[in-house]
Motif scaffolding. Structure first.
Motif, PDB file in Angstrom:
ATOM      1  N   VAL A  85      43.033  43.145  33.363  1.00  0.00           N
ATOM      2  CA  VAL A  85      42.173  42.358  34.250  1.00  0.00           C
ATOM      3  C   VAL A  85      42.861  41.092  34.744  1.00  0.00           C
ATOM      4  O   VAL A  85      42.943  40.862  35.963  1.00  0.00           O
ATOM      5  CB  VAL A  85      40.823  42.039  33.566  1.00  0.00           C
ATOM      6  CG1 VAL A  85      40.027  41.034  34.398  1.00  0.00           C
ATOM      7  CG2 VAL A  85      40.027  43.325  33.368  1.00  0.00           C
ATOM      8  N   PRO A  86      43.367  40.199  33.883  1.00  0.00           N
ATOM      9  CA  PRO A  86      44.032  39.008  34.414  1.00  0.00           C
ATOM     10  C   PRO A  86      45.286  39.334  35.220  1.00  0.00           C
ATOM     11  O   PRO A  86      45.643  38.590  36.144  1.00  0.00           O
ATOM     12  CB  PRO A  86      44.374  38.196  33.162  1.00  0.00           C
ATOM     13  CG  PRO A  86      44.323  39.159  32.029  1.00  0.00           C
ATOM     14  CD  PRO A  86      43.299  40.177  32.406  1.00  0.00           C
ATOM     15  N   GLU A  87      45.930  40.444  34.902  1.00  0.00           N
ATOM     16  CA  GLU A  87      47.130  40.823  35.656  1.00  0.00           C
ATOM     17  C   GLU A  87      46.798  41.105  37.119  1.00  0.00           C
ATOM     18  O   GLU A  87      47.490  40.622  38.027  1.00  0.00           O
ATOM     19  CB  GLU A  87      47.777  42.060  35.021  1.00  0.00           C
ATOM     20  CG  GLU A  87      48.365  41.822  33.645  1.00  0.00           C
ATOM     21  CD  GLU A  87      48.916  43.098  33.036  1.00  0.00           C
ATOM     22  OE1 GLU A  87      48.932  44.144  33.731  1.00  0.00           O
ATOM     23  OE2 GLU A  87      49.339  43.057  31.869  1.00  0.00           O
ATOM     24  N   VAL A  88      45.742  41.894  37.352  1.00  0.00           N
ATOM     25  CA  VAL A  88      45.425  42.235  38.741  1.00  0.00           C
ATOM     26  C   VAL A  88      44.796  41.044  39.468  1.00  0.00           C
ATOM     27  O   VAL A  88      44.977  40.891  40.679  1.00  0.00           O
ATOM     28  CB  VAL A  88      44.534  43.487  38.837  1.00  0.00           C
ATOM     29  CG1 VAL A  88      45.279  44.709  38.343  1.00  0.00           C
ATOM     30  CG2 VAL A  88      43.214  43.314  38.104  1.00  0.00           C
ATOM     31  N   LEU A  89      44.066  40.194  38.763  1.00  0.00           N
ATOM     32  CA  LEU A  89      43.533  38.995  39.399  1.00  0.00           C
ATOM     33  C   LEU A  89      44.666  38.105  39.888  1.00  0.00           C
ATOM     34  O   LEU A  89      44.621  37.566  41.010  1.00  0.00           O
ATOM     35  CB  LEU A  89      42.634  38.220  38.430  1.00  0.00           C
ATOM     36  CG  LEU A  89      41.229  38.796  38.216  1.00  0.00           C
ATOM     37  CD1 LEU A  89      40.534  38.065  37.078  1.00  0.00           C
ATOM     38  CD2 LEU A  89      40.397  38.701  39.502  1.00  0.00           C
ATOM     39  N   ASP A  90      45.696  37.943  39.080  1.00  0.00           N
ATOM     40  CA  ASP A  90      46.855  37.161  39.515  1.00  0.00           C
ATOM     41  C   ASP A  90      47.555  37.839  40.681  1.00  0.00           C
ATOM     42  O   ASP A  90      47.995  37.175  41.631  1.00  0.00           O
ATOM     43  CB  ASP A  90      47.838  36.985  38.354  1.00  0.00           C
ATOM     44  CG  ASP A  90      47.356  35.989  37.311  1.00  0.00           C
ATOM     45  OD1 ASP A  90      46.475  35.166  37.642  1.00  0.00           O
ATOM     46  OD2 ASP A  90      47.846  36.046  36.167  1.00  0.00           O
ATOM     47  N   LEU A  91      47.649  39.157  40.624  1.00  0.00           N
ATOM     48  CA  LEU A  91      48.357  39.913  41.652  1.00  0.00           C
ATOM     49  C   LEU A  91      47.740  39.717  43.030  1.00  0.00           C
ATOM     50  O   LEU A  91      48.447  39.596  44.034  1.00  0.00           O
ATOM     51  CB  LEU A  91      48.367  41.392  41.276  1.00  0.00           C
ATOM     52  CG  LEU A  91      49.149  42.344  42.178  1.00  0.00           C
ATOM     53  CD1 LEU A  91      50.624  41.964  42.217  1.00  0.00           C
ATOM     54  CD2 LEU A  91      48.990  43.776  41.680  1.00  0.00           C
ATOM     55  N   VAL A  92      46.401  39.655  43.086  1.00  0.00           N
ATOM     56  CA  VAL A  92      45.729  39.538  44.385  1.00  0.00           C
ATOM     57  C   VAL A  92      45.381  38.092  44.736  1.00  0.00           C
ATOM     58  O   VAL A  92      44.717  37.839  45.742  1.00  0.00           O
ATOM     59  CB  VAL A  92      44.451  40.402  44.436  1.00  0.00           C
ATOM     60  CG1 VAL A  92      44.780  41.862  44.160  1.00  0.00           C
ATOM     61  CG2 VAL A  92      43.388  39.892  43.470  1.00  0.00           C
ATOM     62  N   GLY A  93      45.821  37.148  43.932  1.00  0.00           N
ATOM     63  CA  GLY A  93      45.609  35.737  44.261  1.00  0.00           C
ATOM     64  C   GLY A  93      44.276  35.164  43.830  1.00  0.00           C
ATOM     65  O   GLY A  93      43.830  34.156  44.379  1.00  0.00           O
ATOM     66  N   LEU A  94      43.642  35.786  42.838  1.00  0.00           N
ATOM     67  CA  LEU A  94      42.347  35.308  42.358  1.00  0.00           C
ATOM     68  C   LEU A  94      42.407  34.817  40.910  1.00  0.00           C
ATOM     69  O   LEU A  94      41.368  34.641  40.264  1.00  0.00           O
ATOM     70  CB  LEU A  94      41.283  36.411  42.465  1.00  0.00           C
ATOM     71  CG  LEU A  94      40.888  36.871  43.864  1.00  0.00           C
ATOM     72  CD1 LEU A  94      39.860  37.992  43.778  1.00  0.00           C
ATOM     73  CD2 LEU A  94      40.347  35.717  44.699  1.00  0.00           C
ATOM     74  N   GLY A  95      43.600  34.569  40.408  1.00  0.00           N
ATOM     75  CA  GLY A  95      43.738  34.168  39.018  1.00  0.00           C
ATOM     76  C   GLY A  95      42.998  32.898  38.656  1.00  0.00           C
ATOM     77  O   GLY A  95      42.506  32.749  37.528  1.00  0.00           O
TER      78      GLY A  95
END
Length: 237
Positions: free
Chosen positions: A108-118
């Protein structure tokens, strides 16, 4: 690989998808181009198991979507925004989606960071802009690190920076051997992103093949598109 063969869909007496066949290959970005109401969304809904066809098949890796076990590990999709409840946080929404497909919560945190929503993962989705919702939907599509991405109008609501980022991301994704099917009516984006084009008009495929085959002899993809669809309109009249 995505394989759509002889697909037919009717709404009452109206045929909205008529004998549609095309292939989206691994290592390529395939643009699915057509005006609003041409049959793009109906085709994608059948492909993703959200609707049933009256005839024909739509397969992902040789199987219908409904036959895939933990489908988010095979195909990620973005249709009509994130689908998240307004009261949920971005992390909460993605955690639920991950659990439903046996995906580790650490993703979950990986994909949030990936799309700029971290930085906004703990904020409620109800306060998100349209562009942030699109990014959240893309994050959900990427949770299972799938071999196939199916995206319907993914730049909707994105600012110019986000549009450029998404274009480069999809190109890089295809370069690793993944399959990307990108549906849009925005010809400028498909001209910049797609390797192959499938053009649909009035529920029928009017061209399918490498982008260069569509644009050869035309000043732009827009000119090529109108030449194809104007010809079909004359045949229908």
């Amino acid at each position: 690989m995505i394989e759509v063969s002889r697909l037919v869909k009717r709404h009452g007496t109206k045929v909205v998808v008529r004998d549609v066949s095309f292939t989206a290959r691994a290592g390529r970005v395939t643009g699915f181009l057509g005006p609003n109401g041409a049959g793009k969304s109906s085709t994608l809904r059948i492909l993703l198991g959200l609707d049933s066809a009256d005839a024909g098949t739509a397969l992902i890796g040789g199987k219908p979507y409904r036959a895939l076990r933990n489908p988010l590990r095979t195909v990620g999709s973005l249709l009509e925004g994130s689908g998240a409840h307004r009261s949920r946080t971005a992390r909460g929404h993605l955690s639920w989606v991950a659990a439903s497909n046996g995906i580790p919560r650490s993703r979950v945190p990986e994909v949030l960071d990936l799309v700029g929503l971290g930085d906004v993962g703990r904020k409620r989705v109800g306060g998100f802009s349209l562009g942030m919702n699109q990014r959240l939907g893309l994050a959900a599509a990427l949770l299972g690190d799938p071999e196939v991405l199916v995206l319907d109008e993914p730049v909707n609501g994105l600012d110019p920076h986000g549009i450029r980022w998404l274009r480069e991301f999809l190109r890089a994704r295809a370069a690793t051997g993944r399959t990307v099917l990108l549906s849009s009516h925005l010809m400028s984006e498909l001209a910049s992103t797609a390797d192959d084009l499938v053009v649909i008009h009035h529920g029928e495929i009017v061209h399918s093949g490498p982008k260069g085959d569509v644009t050869t002899g035309h000043a732009s993809l827009e000119d090529a598109f109108f030449a194809l669809t104007d010809r079909e309109d004359r045949w229908d009249s």
